[in-house]
Design a protein around this motif. Structure first.
Motif, PDB file in Angstrom:
ATOM      1  N   UNK A  64       3.750 -14.241  -3.403  1.00 39.57           N
ATOM      2  CA  UNK A  64       2.592 -13.388  -3.075  1.00 39.57           C
ATOM      3  C   UNK A  64       2.941 -12.433  -1.933  1.00 39.57           C
ATOM      4  N   UNK A  65       2.078 -11.445  -1.752  1.00 39.33           N
ATOM      5  CA  UNK A  65       2.254 -10.534  -0.615  1.00 39.33           C
ATOM      6  C   UNK A  65       2.289 -11.305   0.702  1.00 39.33           C
ATOM      7  N   UNK A  66       1.422 -12.296   0.810  1.00 39.65           N
ATOM      8  CA  UNK A  66       1.369 -13.060   2.072  1.00 39.65           C
ATOM      9  C   UNK A  66       2.664 -13.831   2.293  1.00 39.65           C
ATOM     10  N   UNK A  67       3.216 -14.367   1.223  1.00 40.95           N
ATOM     11  CA  UNK A  67       4.487 -15.101   1.356  1.00 40.95           C
ATOM     12  C   UNK A  67       5.633 -14.154   1.726  1.00 40.95           C
ATOM     13  N   UNK A  68       5.658 -12.987   1.117  1.00 38.57           N
ATOM     14  CA  UNK A  68       6.693 -12.011   1.498  1.00 38.57           C
ATOM     15  C   UNK A  68       6.552 -11.626   2.966  1.00 38.57           C
ATOM     16  N   UNK A  69       5.322 -11.448   3.383  1.00 31.87           N
ATOM     17  CA  UNK A  69       5.094 -11.062   4.778  1.00 31.87           C
ATOM     18  C   UNK A  69       5.567 -12.153   5.747  1.00 31.87           C
ATOM     19  N   UNK A  70       5.317 -13.406   5.389  1.00 32.11           N
ATOM     20  CA  UNK A  70       5.799 -14.505   6.239  1.00 32.11           C
ATOM     21  C   UNK A  70       7.317 -14.487   6.349  1.00 32.11           C
ATOM     22  N   UNK A  71       7.976 -14.236   5.240  1.00 35.87           N
ATOM     23  CA  UNK A  71       9.454 -14.214   5.243  1.00 35.87           C
ATOM     24  C   UNK A  71       9.975 -13.043   6.073  1.00 35.87           C
ATOM     25  N   UNK A  72       9.360 -11.891   5.908  1.00 30.65           N
ATOM     26  CA  UNK A  72       9.800 -10.728   6.687  1.00 30.65           C
ATOM     27  C   UNK A  72       9.623 -10.986   8.180  1.00 30.65           C
ATOM     28  N   UNK A  73       8.506 -11.571   8.548  1.00 35.79           N
ATOM     29  CA  UNK A  73       8.255 -11.855   9.962  1.00 35.79           C
ATOM     30  C   UNK A  73       9.241 -12.890  10.504  1.00 35.79           C
ATOM     31  N   UNK A  74       9.492 -13.893   9.704  1.00 34.79           N
ATOM     32  CA  UNK A  74      10.427 -14.946  10.134  1.00 34.79           C
ATOM     33  C   UNK A  74      11.803 -14.357  10.440  1.00 34.79           C
ATOM     34  N   UNK A  75      12.343 -13.629   9.495  1.00 37.31           N
ATOM     35  CA  UNK A  75      13.715 -13.143   9.679  1.00 37.31           C
ATOM     36  C   UNK A  75      13.784 -12.067  10.767  1.00 37.31           C
ATOM     37  N   UNK A  76      12.785 -11.240  10.834  1.00 36.45           N
ATOM     38  CA  UNK A  76      12.793 -10.200  11.861  1.00 36.45           C
ATOM     39  C   UNK A  76      12.759 -10.806  13.264  1.00 36.45           C
ATOM     40  N   UNK A  77      12.139 -11.967  13.384  1.00 31.03           N
ATOM     41  CA  UNK A  77      11.993 -12.604  14.702  1.00 31.03           C
ATOM     42  C   UNK A  77      13.227 -13.401  15.125  1.00 31.03           C
ATOM     43  N   UNK A  78      14.191 -13.570  14.231  1.00 31.26           N
ATOM     44  CA  UNK A  78      15.392 -14.340  14.574  1.00 31.26           C
ATOM     45  C   UNK A  78      16.338 -13.507  15.429  1.00 31.26           C
ATOM     46  N   UNK A  79      17.267 -14.200  16.057  1.00 24.54           N
ATOM     47  CA  UNK A  79      18.273 -13.532  16.879  1.00 24.54           C
ATOM     48  C   UNK A  79      19.599 -13.507  16.129  1.00 24.54           C
ATOM     49  N   UNK A  80      20.208 -12.337  16.082  1.00 22.94           N
ATOM     50  CA  UNK A  80      21.508 -12.229  15.438  1.00 22.94           C
ATOM     51  C   UNK A  80      22.539 -12.996  16.250  1.00 22.94           C
ATOM     52  N   UNK A  81      23.330 -13.795  15.584  1.00 20.51           N
ATOM     53  CA  UNK A  81      24.327 -14.603  16.292  1.00 20.51           C
ATOM     54  C   UNK A  81      25.651 -13.845  16.311  1.00 20.51           C
ATOM     55  N   UNK A  82      26.096 -13.464  17.508  1.00 14.72           N
ATOM     56  CA  UNK A  82      27.240 -12.548  17.624  1.00 14.72           C
ATOM     57  C   UNK A  82      28.517 -13.058  16.953  1.00 14.72           C
TER      58      UNK A  82
END
Lengths: 88, 88
Positions: A64-82
């Motif tokens: 669903x749109x809501x599930x996609x939004x949760x995934x986008x928020x989750x990954x955007x909030x992570x920190x890239x590991x150098x």
């Protein structure tokens, strides 16, 4: 930064993109710390076929749109590991 | 990490993706520290229209394989800047 709740569907993504958005396989992009607007649009484009990647369409087609939004928020909030980023 | 030489064509990309791969405008993804294999494929897919984004096709349509490779290496070798990533 405060992390959003872990998405129920995260397991579907994590096999290739990792739970924290560090790619696990060749060909998959890192998603950690990617811009939220870009991830949201990418997920919708994959789901509707505008961005034609059969694996991605199969993976998120039923979401669903809501599930996609949760995934986008989750990954955007992570920190890239150098260390992983330095050796793609 | 040692940076590759700055690509001659970097100015073309930097308006939207920044010289160091931090997106400058809504809708553009960060490219810093993205996986090299992913960036290489994305550039080729944009150039040949497999990934159909008119702006990207116009921007890199005239570029050679070697120029695309330089750009992919440049951006992959950059470091993601946490402050920008935290506020997309």
């Amino acid at each position: 930064a405060d992390l959003p709740p872990k998405p129920v569907r995260l397991g579907l993504c994590a096999a290739c993109h990792g739970e924290t958005g560090m790619a696990q396989i060749p060909g998959a992009p890192n998603l950690a710390a990617q811009r939220l607007d870009y991830l949201r649009k990418a997920l919708k484009d994959y789901r509707d076929g505008t961005r034609d990647v059969p694996l991605m369409r199969a993976a998120i087609g039923p979401l669903s749109d809501a599930e996609l939004d949760q995934l986008a928020r989750w990954y955007s909030a992570q920190t890239l590991q150098p260390q992983a980023a330095a050796h793609p």
